[in-house]
Design a protein around this motif. Sequence first.
Motif, mmCIF file in Angstrom:
data_model
loop_
_atom_site.group_PDB
_atom_site.id
_atom_site.type_symbol
_atom_site.label_atom_id
_atom_site.label_comp_id
_atom_site.label_asym_id
_atom_site.label_seq_id
_atom_site.Cartn_x
_atom_site.Cartn_y
_atom_site.Cartn_z
ATOM 1 N N SER A 72 4.034 6.827 5.451
ATOM 2 C CA SER A 72 4.836 6.492 4.274
ATOM 3 C C SER A 72 4.394 7.342 3.078
ATOM 4 O O SER A 72 3.409 8.079 3.143
ATOM 5 C CB SER A 72 4.707 5.009 3.948
ATOM 6 N N ALA A 73 5.098 7.206 1.977
ATOM 7 C CA ALA A 73 4.837 8.035 0.794
ATOM 8 C C ALA A 73 3.539 7.665 0.091
ATOM 9 O O ALA A 73 2.880 8.532 -0.490
ATOM 10 C CB ALA A 73 6.004 7.926 -0.177
ATOM 11 N N GLY A 74 3.127 6.403 0.140
ATOM 12 C CA GLY A 74 1.941 5.955 -0.591
ATOM 13 C C GLY A 74 0.673 6.722 -0.262
ATOM 14 O O GLY A 74 0.047 7.302 -1.161
ATOM 15 N N PRO A 75 0.244 6.736 0.995
ATOM 16 C CA PRO A 75 -0.979 7.471 1.326
ATOM 17 C C PRO A 75 -0.872 8.965 1.029
ATOM 18 O O PRO A 75 -1.846 9.593 0.622
ATOM 19 C CB PRO A 75 -1.149 7.224 2.827
ATOM 20 N N ARG A 76 0.308 9.529 1.207
ATOM 21 C CA ARG A 76 0.486 10.945 0.916
ATOM 22 C C ARG A 76 0.263 11.207 -0.583
ATOM 23 O O ARG A 76 -0.376 12.183 -0.972
ATOM 24 C CB ARG A 76 1.891 11.401 1.344
ATOM 25 N N LEU A 77 0.772 10.313 -1.433
ATOM 26 C CA LEU A 77 0.590 10.465 -2.880
ATOM 27 C C LEU A 77 -0.868 10.257 -3.279
ATOM 28 O O LEU A 77 -1.383 10.969 -4.155
ATOM 29 C CB LEU A 77 1.498 9.498 -3.630
ATOM 30 N N VAL A 78 -1.542 9.301 -2.654
ATOM 31 C CA VAL A 78 -2.958 9.068 -2.943
ATOM 32 C C VAL A 78 -3.778 10.295 -2.560
ATOM 33 O O VAL A 78 -4.651 10.739 -3.320
ATOM 34 C CB VAL A 78 -3.469 7.806 -2.214
ATOM 35 N N ASN A 79 -3.503 10.864 -1.397
ATOM 36 C CA ASN A 79 -4.214 12.071 -0.974
ATOM 37 C C ASN A 79 -3.888 13.245 -1.883
ATOM 38 O O ASN A 79 -4.766 14.041 -2.214
ATOM 39 C CB ASN A 79 -3.888 12.397 0.486
ATOM 40 N N ALA A 80 -2.632 13.363 -2.301
ATOM 41 C CA ALA A 80 -2.257 14.436 -3.232
ATOM 42 C C ALA A 80 -3.017 14.285 -4.546
ATOM 43 O O ALA A 80 -3.513 15.274 -5.103
ATOM 44 C CB ALA A 80 -0.749 14.426 -3.475
ATOM 45 N N ALA A 81 -3.136 13.058 -5.050
ATOM 46 C CA ALA A 81 -3.879 12.824 -6.290
ATOM 47 C C ALA A 81 -5.352 13.182 -6.128
ATOM 48 O O ALA A 81 -5.955 13.799 -7.015
ATOM 49 C CB ALA A 81 -3.716 11.370 -6.721
ATOM 50 N N TRP A 104 -8.971 -6.297 13.770
ATOM 51 C CA TRP A 104 -9.482 -7.608 13.403
ATOM 52 C C TRP A 104 -8.372 -8.500 12.874
ATOM 53 O O TRP A 104 -8.313 -9.676 13.162
ATOM 54 C CB TRP A 104 -10.596 -7.449 12.372
ATOM 55 N N ARG A 105 -7.474 -7.925 12.112
ATOM 56 C CA ARG A 105 -6.368 -8.688 11.533
ATOM 57 C C ARG A 105 -5.201 -8.840 12.505
ATOM 58 O O ARG A 105 -4.234 -9.506 12.196
ATOM 59 C CB ARG A 105 -5.874 -8.027 10.246
ATOM 60 N N GLY A 106 -5.277 -8.192 13.649
ATOM 61 C CA GLY A 106 -4.218 -8.305 14.640
ATOM 62 C C GLY A 106 -2.962 -7.534 14.284
ATOM 63 O O GLY A 106 -1.890 -7.807 14.803
ATOM 64 N N VAL A 107 -3.083 -6.567 13.398
ATOM 65 C CA VAL A 107 -1.938 -5.752 13.003
ATOM 66 C C VAL A 107 -1.663 -4.740 14.106
ATOM 67 O O VAL A 107 -2.585 -4.081 14.579
ATOM 68 C CB VAL A 107 -2.227 -5.018 11.676
ATOM 69 N N PRO A 108 -0.429 -4.610 14.550
ATOM 70 C CA PRO A 108 -0.126 -3.607 15.580
ATOM 71 C C PRO A 108 -0.472 -2.197 15.092
ATOM 72 O O PRO A 108 -0.267 -1.864 13.923
ATOM 73 C CB PRO A 108 1.379 -3.746 15.798
ATOM 74 N N VAL A 109 -1.022 -1.393 15.987
ATOM 75 C CA VAL A 109 -1.409 -0.031 15.644
ATOM 76 C C VAL A 109 -0.202 0.761 15.133
ATOM 77 O O VAL A 109 -0.332 1.592 14.243
ATOM 78 C CB VAL A 109 -2.063 0.661 16.854
ATOM 79 N N GLU A 110 0.972 0.476 15.668
ATOM 80 C CA GLU A 110 2.182 1.175 15.231
ATOM 81 C C GLU A 110 2.441 0.945 13.744
ATOM 82 O O GLU A 110 2.954 1.808 13.044
ATOM 83 C CB GLU A 110 3.404 0.721 16.038
ATOM 84 N N ARG A 111 2.063 -0.235 13.265
ATOM 85 C CA ARG A 111 2.258 -0.529 11.840
ATOM 86 C C ARG A 111 1.325 0.333 10.992
ATOM 87 O O ARG A 111 1.706 0.804 9.928
ATOM 88 C CB ARG A 111 2.024 -2.006 11.568
ATOM 89 N N LEU A 112 0.100 0.536 11.469
ATOM 90 C CA LEU A 112 -0.827 1.416 10.766
ATOM 91 C C LEU A 112 -0.265 2.827 10.713
ATOM 92 O O LEU A 112 -0.337 3.493 9.678
ATOM 93 C CB LEU A 112 -2.193 1.417 11.449
ATOM 94 N N ASP A 113 0.306 3.299 11.814
ATOM 95 C CA ASP A 113 0.931 4.621 11.835
ATOM 96 C C ASP A 113 2.070 4.697 10.833
ATOM 97 O O ASP A 113 2.230 5.703 10.139
ATOM 98 C CB ASP A 113 1.457 4.950 13.233
ATOM 99 N N ALA A 114 2.872 3.647 10.745
ATOM 100 C CA ALA A 114 3.999 3.636 9.806
ATOM 101 C C ALA A 114 3.511 3.707 8.363
ATOM 102 O O ALA A 114 4.081 4.421 7.535
ATOM 103 C CB ALA A 114 4.854 2.390 10.019
ATOM 104 N N VAL A 115 2.434 2.989 8.066
ATOM 105 C CA VAL A 115 1.871 3.039 6.714
ATOM 106 C C VAL A 115 1.350 4.440 6.422
ATOM 107 O O VAL A 115 1.573 4.992 5.342
ATOM 108 C CB VAL A 115 0.755 1.982 6.543
ATOM 109 N N ALA A 116 0.659 5.043 7.387
ATOM 110 C CA ALA A 116 0.099 6.384 7.194
ATOM 111 C C ALA A 116 1.183 7.427 6.957
ATOM 112 O O ALA A 116 0.959 8.412 6.254
ATOM 113 C CB ALA A 116 -0.748 6.782 8.396
#
Length: 187
Positions: A167-176, A153-165
């Motif tokens: 990255s360290a942020g989501p991994r730390l959130v899941n670890a928490a 919907w926001r027109g963000v490239p899927v590759e960018r979503l993969d890059a965010v996934a």
Amino acid sequence: MAETITPVVHGGRRRPYAVAAALHVAGATISAGLLGGVLGTAGALARAPWEWTAPAVVVVAAVYFGREAFSLPVPLPDRKRQVPEWWRTFYSPAVAALLYGAGLGVGFLTYLSFGTFAVVMAGAVASGDPLAGALLCIPFGLGRGLAVVAVTWRGVPVERLDAVAESAGPRLVNAAALAAVAVAGAL
């Protein structure tokens, strides 16, 4: 897969895009709920919950916490690939969106980035209750479906979503989250 529900595929028309997006989210949510119900039923057939139910879920959460927090080589219960791309050309955009959502909602039939859903699945089995299992798994499907819709919907490239996934942020959130499950189960 995400390309199936982008507004561009629907010629910029809002209604067909909204239908495809809604079907995608519904497919992911319903299939996750069905998976949870099946897992809860399997637990019920095995006479769960058992006296060692909470410790077993704590162990699974701790193992996947180690994977997320310390990069321990713990395998994920997934296929290492996404849903079949040919669905996009064979089925109508609405049907393909529904099928892609259903594939994502089941979780382990597609690529998983984190071990959190493995703990949710263990909890669904350990509950010994189909309704509890469904209620545990539905948020996974809903979140997975909405994430794809939000990106398209926001027109963000899927590759960018993969890059965010990755990255360290989501991994730390899941670890928490896994640490919280382990601590809550231990208490």
